[in-house]
Scaffold this active site. Structure first.
Site: not given
Ligand code: AMP
Ligand code: ZN
Ligand code: ZN
Length: 425
Positions: A84
């Site tokens: 992400t």
């Molecule tokens: P991942 O799936 O591990 O790549 O991480 C994605 C998750 O990051 C999302 O589902 C959100 O819960 C979290 N996330 C997204 N944007 C932000 C942000 N700006 N600050 C903190 N966490 C975030």
């Molecule tokens: Zn993502």
């Molecule tokens: Zn994810």
């Protein structure tokens, strides 16, 4: 109607190309030549974890209709690693993660220490983000107003610069509330109204992790986000803005089915107290620990493995464009699609907390399951156009073109996406 007619008129006029009453906004690209009309506003929307083929599930009618009346790419290839934070920052900088420095969701910097998604202090520390220049900075410094309804990086003063309007990330803000905030920003008086905005949805990613990409819960999340898009389209139409705003809808990566039983227990292969573990999950990373023979650990892990592949950072395959940044750990292990790299203790804790995931991403960015979404709609875009798949670094030069900005140094290729635009745009 929520706002007075005079404001509505000013609004439509200000956002229309050729507006005579609105002085053009100076920008790096326009200040030297004859004044140009102010660019149409650009709203960049991310649906986290929206795999390219989800649009065919008939759960996203509004998105499908934007694609039908606008532009849709067959898919958009994420950058490596397909996570992400690396990919959201790639989309707004045009730089590969190795070049913008957000090389993982979880990383270590020799000077700054540790970065994790849940460490809000690190996320708000501009030094983590400073290797790239996000679009909201370039736009803002060129005189355009900017507003971000969540986007990784927007909580930090990057090069001492922030969006004009931004909200601290809060997963509890509903998709509809996020849309309403964007519409509120578009209702601001002309001198504060943003020309570049972001909008971010996380429901599809959450459901994909928790229940797997083929679950009914993912379909429900697709429907929920699509309902928010319907609210957005209605709100834009009410303001007579729908035909005057450029929308770019993307995702950061796809999602693969990854049952918990598909787990490599890393401590069975190497003594974990002999290394510094930087990350686990899909892309595990290890650094040497003083007093231990790291070369021996590398030799062991770089041998062919059944469910993952490991490389010293200098030997990562060139197509990943990854491994030069000091934040990339010395030894990387990438799980095969559908697998996790974990420890017994971590897995037991996740099981206890009910957090065992059934879906994952972060894998090889060329795998079909990791491919992302690209749809665009608005006055600049062709109607009913299909683009072949392209890498997500190309979105940045498309956006600087639309906003008439001089792009910062980037890895994108405008020529690869210019077919999305109407002739003369
Ligand atoms: P991942 O799936 O591990 O790549 O991480 C994605 C998750 O990051 C999302 O589902 C959100 O819960 C979290 N996330 C997204 N944007 C932000 C942000 N700006 N600050 C903190 N966490 C975030
Ligand atoms: Zn993502
Ligand atoms: Zn994810």
């Amino acid at each position: 109607m929520k706002f007075p007619f005079r404001l509505l008129l000013c609004f439509v006029v200000a956002f229309s190309a050729g507006c005579a009453t609105q002085p053009p906004t100076p920008s790096a690209a326009t200040s030297v030549s004859a004044p140009k009309a102010a660019p149409a506003p650009l709203l960049l929307i991310s649906i986290d974890g929206y795999r390219a083929d989800y649009i065919e599930r008939n759960q996203s009618p509004v998105l499908a209709s934007l694609a039908k009346d606008g532009v849709k790419a067959e898919s958009m290839q994420p950058s490596f690693p397909s996570l992400t934070f690396p990919n959201h920052y790639t989309i707004v900088t045009g730089l590969r993660p190795d070049h913008h420095g957000m090389v993982n969701n979880t990383m270590r910097d020799p000077q700054l220490g540790e970065f994790t998604l849940s460490n809000r202090e690190a996320g708000a520390d501009g030094r983590w983000w400073a290797q790239g220049t996000p679009l909201w900075e370039t736009a803002g410094r060129s005189g355009l107003k900017t507003a971000t309804m969540f986007w990784p990086g927007t909580e930090a003063p990057i090069h001492d610069y922030r969006p004009d309007h931004w909200r601290p990330y809060d997963a509890a803000v509903t998709p509809d509330q996020r849309v309403d905030q964007v519409l509120e920003w578009l209702d601001l008086p002309a001198d504060q109204r943003p020309s570049f905005l972001t909008l971010y949805f996380d429901d599809v990613d959450h459901a994909g992790h928790e229940h797997g990409p083929d679950s009914p819960q993912v379909n429900a999340a697709l429907g929920k986000v699509d309902a928010a898009l319907a609210r957005l389209v209605d709100g834009l139409k009410q303001r007579q803005l729908f035909d005057h705003i450029n929308l770019i809808l993307v995702s950061d990566h796809g999602m693969a089915s990854a049952p918990a039983k598909n787990s490599v227990m890393i401590e069975k292969l190497i003594p974990l107290d002999h290394v510094q573990t930087v990350s686990k999950g899909v892309l595990a990373g290890f650094n040497p620990k003083p007093g231990y023979d790291f070369a021996k650990i590398e030799a062991k892990l770089e041998k062919p493995q059944k469910h993952m592949q490991c490389w010293d950072k200098t030997r990562v395959p060139a197509r990943f464009i990854y491994g030069n940044n000091p934040r990339v750990p010395q030894l990387l292990c990438l799980a095969n699609v559908g697998w996790h790299i974990t420890t017994k203790a971590d897995q037991a804790k996740k099981l206890k907390d009910g957090k065992l995931s059934l879906g994952e991403h972060g894998y090889d960015n060329s795998d079909p399951s990791m491919q992302a979404l690209f749809v665009a709609h608005g006055p600049a875009f062709r109607e009913g156009a299909q683009l072949p798949s392209f890498p997500n670094v190309d979105v940045y030069p498309l956006m600087t073109h639309l906003l008439q900005l001089a792009p910062a140094k980037n890895d994108g290729d405008f020529d690869a996406v210019k077919e999305a635009l109407k002739p003369g745009m």
